[in-house]
Design a protein around this motif. Sequence first.
Motif, PDB file in Angstrom:
ATOM      1  N   CYS A   1       0.830  -1.210   0.000  1.00  0.00           N
ATOM      2  CA  CYS A   1       0.000   0.000   0.000  1.00  0.00           C
ATOM      3  C   CYS A   1       0.864   1.259   0.000  1.00  0.00           C
ATOM      4  O   CYS A   1       0.531   2.244  -0.657  1.00  0.00           O
ATOM      5  CB  CYS A   1      -0.932   0.012   1.205  1.00  0.00           C
ATOM      6  SG  CYS A   1      -2.351  -1.081   1.046  1.00  0.00           S
ATOM      7  N   SER A   2       1.978   1.211   0.730  1.00  0.00           N
ATOM      8  CA  SER A   2       2.852   2.388   0.784  1.00  0.00           C
ATOM      9  C   SER A   2       3.572   2.627  -0.541  1.00  0.00           C
ATOM     10  O   SER A   2       4.034   3.743  -0.799  1.00  0.00           O
ATOM     11  CB  SER A   2       3.864   2.255   1.928  1.00  0.00           C
ATOM     12  OG  SER A   2       4.833   1.272   1.637  1.00  0.00           O
ATOM     13  N   HIS A   3       3.664   1.612  -1.394  1.00  0.00           N
ATOM     14  CA  HIS A   3       4.311   1.746  -2.701  1.00  0.00           C
ATOM     15  C   HIS A   3       3.314   1.874  -3.858  1.00  0.00           C
ATOM     16  O   HIS A   3       3.706   2.102  -4.995  1.00  0.00           O
ATOM     17  CB  HIS A   3       5.222   0.541  -2.970  1.00  0.00           C
ATOM     18  CG  HIS A   3       6.511   0.615  -2.225  1.00  0.00           C
ATOM     19  ND1 HIS A   3       6.634   0.208  -0.908  1.00  0.00           N
ATOM     20  CD2 HIS A   3       7.727   1.048  -2.596  1.00  0.00           C
ATOM     21  CE1 HIS A   3       7.868   0.384  -0.513  1.00  0.00           C
ATOM     22  NE2 HIS A   3       8.557   0.907  -1.512  1.00  0.00           N
ATOM     23  N   ALA A   4       2.037   1.719  -3.573  1.00  0.00           N
ATOM     24  CA  ALA A   4       1.015   1.791  -4.618  1.00  0.00           C
ATOM     25  C   ALA A   4       0.809   3.230  -5.069  1.00  0.00           C
ATOM     26  O   ALA A   4       0.949   4.168  -4.282  1.00  0.00           O
ATOM     27  CB  ALA A   4      -0.300   1.205  -4.107  1.00  0.00           C
ATOM     28  N   ASP A   5       0.482   3.365  -6.336  1.00  0.00           N
ATOM     29  CA  ASP A   5       0.163   4.683  -6.873  1.00  0.00           C
ATOM     30  C   ASP A   5      -1.179   5.129  -6.304  1.00  0.00           C
ATOM     31  O   ASP A   5      -2.118   4.340  -6.206  1.00  0.00           O
ATOM     32  CB  ASP A   5       0.074   4.641  -8.399  1.00  0.00           C
ATOM     33  CG  ASP A   5       1.415   4.343  -9.048  1.00  0.00           C
ATOM     34  OD1 ASP A   5       2.453   4.715  -8.463  1.00  0.00           O
ATOM     35  OD2 ASP A   5       1.423   3.732 -10.133  1.00  0.00           O
ATOM     36  N   PRO A   6      -1.291   6.410  -5.956  1.00  0.00           N
ATOM     37  CA  PRO A   6      -2.565   6.907  -5.424  1.00  0.00           C
ATOM     38  C   PRO A   6      -3.637   6.940  -6.516  1.00  0.00           C
ATOM     39  O   PRO A   6      -3.322   6.934  -7.701  1.00  0.00           O
ATOM     40  CB  PRO A   6      -2.221   8.320  -4.947  1.00  0.00           C
ATOM     41  CG  PRO A   6      -1.026   8.711  -5.753  1.00  0.00           C
ATOM     42  CD  PRO A   6      -0.276   7.443  -6.043  1.00  0.00           C
ATOM     43  N   PRO A   7      -4.892   6.990  -6.111  1.00  0.00           N
ATOM     44  CA  PRO A   7      -5.980   7.095  -7.105  1.00  0.00           C
ATOM     45  C   PRO A   7      -5.783   8.344  -7.952  1.00  0.00           C
ATOM     46  O   PRO A   7      -5.351   9.384  -7.459  1.00  0.00           O
ATOM     47  CB  PRO A   7      -7.239   7.214  -6.245  1.00  0.00           C
ATOM     48  CG  PRO A   7      -6.855   6.759  -4.897  1.00  0.00           C
ATOM     49  CD  PRO A   7      -5.387   6.996  -4.749  1.00  0.00           C
ATOM     50  N   ASP A   8      -6.099   8.231  -9.245  1.00  0.00           N
ATOM     51  CA  ASP A   8      -5.940   9.390 -10.121  1.00  0.00           C
ATOM     52  C   ASP A   8      -7.258   9.843 -10.735  1.00  0.00           C
ATOM     53  O   ASP A   8      -7.282  10.729 -11.575  1.00  0.00           O
ATOM     54  CB  ASP A   8      -4.910   9.113 -11.206  1.00  0.00           C
ATOM     55  CG  ASP A   8      -5.311   8.005 -12.166  1.00  0.00           C
ATOM     56  OD1 ASP A   8      -6.464   7.528 -12.116  1.00  0.00           O
ATOM     57  OD2 ASP A   8      -4.462   7.609 -12.983  1.00  0.00           O
ATOM     58  N   ASN A   9      -8.360   9.216 -10.335  1.00  0.00           N
ATOM     59  CA  ASN A   9      -9.694   9.562 -10.820  1.00  0.00           C
ATOM     60  C   ASN A   9      -9.824   9.456 -12.331  1.00  0.00           C
ATOM     61  O   ASN A   9     -10.793   9.889 -12.902  1.00  0.00           O
ATOM     62  CB  ASN A   9     -10.125  10.956 -10.354  1.00  0.00           C
ATOM     63  CG  ASN A   9     -10.277  11.014  -8.853  1.00  0.00           C
ATOM     64  OD1 ASN A   9     -10.693  10.042  -8.230  1.00  0.00           O
ATOM     65  ND2 ASN A   9      -9.921  12.131  -8.263  1.00  0.00           N
ATOM     66  N   GLY A  10      -8.836   8.884 -12.981  1.00  0.00           N
ATOM     67  CA  GLY A  10      -8.915   8.655 -14.412  1.00  0.00           C
ATOM     68  C   GLY A  10      -8.922   7.169 -14.676  1.00  0.00           C
ATOM     69  O   GLY A  10      -9.949   6.515 -14.628  1.00  0.00           O
ATOM     70  N   LYS A  11      -7.729   6.629 -14.885  1.00  0.00           N
ATOM     71  CA  LYS A  11      -7.594   5.204 -15.168  1.00  0.00           C
ATOM     72  C   LYS A  11      -8.079   4.357 -14.001  1.00  0.00           C
ATOM     73  O   LYS A  11      -8.795   3.380 -14.171  1.00  0.00           O
ATOM     74  CB  LYS A  11      -6.135   4.883 -15.492  1.00  0.00           C
ATOM     75  CG  LYS A  11      -5.879   3.436 -15.799  1.00  0.00           C
ATOM     76  CD  LYS A  11      -4.421   3.202 -16.095  1.00  0.00           C
ATOM     77  CE  LYS A  11      -4.152   1.724 -16.285  1.00  0.00           C
ATOM     78  NZ  LYS A  11      -2.742   1.443 -16.396  1.00  0.00           N
ATOM     79  N   ALA A  12      -7.660   4.717 -12.804  1.00  0.00           N
ATOM     80  CA  ALA A  12      -8.054   3.941 -11.627  1.00  0.00           C
ATOM     81  C   ALA A  12      -8.450   4.885 -10.503  1.00  0.00           C
ATOM     82  O   ALA A  12      -7.740   5.836 -10.211  1.00  0.00           O
ATOM     83  CB  ALA A  12      -6.902   3.046 -11.180  1.00  0.00           C
ATOM     84  N   ALA A  13      -9.562   4.607  -9.896  1.00  0.00           N
ATOM     85  CA  ALA A  13     -10.023   5.435  -8.788  1.00  0.00           C
ATOM     86  C   ALA A  13      -9.605   4.835  -7.447  1.00  0.00           C
ATOM     87  O   ALA A  13     -10.128   5.222  -6.416  1.00  0.00           O
ATOM     88  CB  ALA A  13     -11.537   5.600  -8.857  1.00  0.00           C
ATOM     89  N   VAL A  14      -8.690   3.881  -7.494  1.00  0.00           N
ATOM     90  CA  VAL A  14      -8.160   3.236  -6.293  1.00  0.00           C
ATOM     91  C   VAL A  14      -6.648   3.170  -6.405  1.00  0.00           C
ATOM     92  O   VAL A  14      -6.082   3.386  -7.474  1.00  0.00           O
ATOM     93  CB  VAL A  14      -8.736   1.802  -6.119  1.00  0.00           C
ATOM     94  CG1 VAL A  14     -10.232   1.833  -5.909  1.00  0.00           C
ATOM     95  CG2 VAL A  14      -8.367   0.922  -7.286  1.00  0.00           C
ATOM     96  N   GLN A  15      -6.000   2.836  -5.291  1.00  0.00           N
ATOM     97  CA  GLN A  15      -4.552   2.659  -5.320  1.00  0.00           C
ATOM     98  C   GLN A  15      -4.214   1.449  -6.177  1.00  0.00           C
ATOM     99  O   GLN A  15      -4.890   0.422  -6.121  1.00  0.00           O
ATOM    100  CB  GLN A  15      -4.010   2.439  -3.919  1.00  0.00           C
ATOM    101  CG  GLN A  15      -3.985   3.683  -3.071  1.00  0.00           C
ATOM    102  CD  GLN A  15      -3.389   3.356  -1.718  1.00  0.00           C
ATOM    103  OE1 GLN A  15      -4.095   2.846  -0.874  1.00  0.00           O
ATOM    104  NE2 GLN A  15      -2.111   3.635  -1.548  1.00  0.00           N
ATOM    105  N   VAL A  16      -3.119   1.565  -6.948  1.00  0.00           N
ATOM    106  CA  VAL A  16      -2.735   0.521  -7.892  1.00  0.00           C
ATOM    107  C   VAL A  16      -1.236   0.281  -7.804  1.00  0.00           C
ATOM    108  O   VAL A  16      -0.453   1.226  -7.675  1.00  0.00           O
ATOM    109  CB  VAL A  16      -3.084   0.946  -9.339  1.00  0.00           C
ATOM    110  CG1 VAL A  16      -2.568  -0.052 -10.348  1.00  0.00           C
ATOM    111  CG2 VAL A  16      -4.572   1.147  -9.496  1.00  0.00           C
ATOM    112  N   ILE A  17      -0.846  -1.000  -7.888  1.00  0.00           N
ATOM    113  CA  ILE A  17       0.556  -1.361  -8.031  1.00  0.00           C
ATOM    114  C   ILE A  17       0.626  -2.513  -9.025  1.00  0.00           C
ATOM    115  O   ILE A  17      -0.202  -3.432  -8.980  1.00  0.00           O
ATOM    116  CB  ILE A  17       1.213  -1.728  -6.680  1.00  0.00           C
ATOM    117  CG1 ILE A  17       2.713  -1.968  -6.853  1.00  0.00           C
ATOM    118  CG2 ILE A  17       0.521  -2.900  -6.011  1.00  0.00           C
ATOM    119  CD1 ILE A  17       3.494  -2.028  -5.549  1.00  0.00           C
ATOM    120  N   GLU A  18       1.552  -2.423  -9.961  1.00  0.00           N
ATOM    121  CA  GLU A  18       1.738  -3.499 -10.928  1.00  0.00           C
ATOM    122  C   GLU A  18       2.146  -4.768 -10.186  1.00  0.00           C
ATOM    123  O   GLU A  18       2.902  -4.713  -9.220  1.00  0.00           O
ATOM    124  CB  GLU A  18       2.822  -3.131 -11.951  1.00  0.00           C
ATOM    125  CG  GLU A  18       2.490  -1.949 -12.832  1.00  0.00           C
ATOM    126  CD  GLU A  18       1.457  -2.278 -13.891  1.00  0.00           C
ATOM    127  OE1 GLU A  18       1.361  -3.453 -14.304  1.00  0.00           O
ATOM    128  OE2 GLU A  18       0.731  -1.357 -14.295  1.00  0.00           O
TER     129      GLU A  18
END
Length: 90
Positions: A23-40
Amino acid sequence: MAGITDPRPPLPEWIRECYDLLCSHADPPDNGKAAVQVIEYDDATDVLLSDSELALEQRDVEYALTRLLERGYFYEVEGELRVTSPEEQC
């Protein structure tokens, strides 16, 4: 995510530590592609393998990610792990 009414046993502490780290390394929500935290998925594997405090091996990482997916902490979309309830968990 196991609550009082959840019949499943809680996750081991080391897997919850994996979750917190991811969670600390996940990208924050961007309200575009993903509205949730994302990590590959591959990035998540690299993060867990490179953490010296956890000192995990490849099989440990695979097990932890599988458990987190099975228990609903993440869901996977096209190679991305998405946090299911960031406001409650991260």
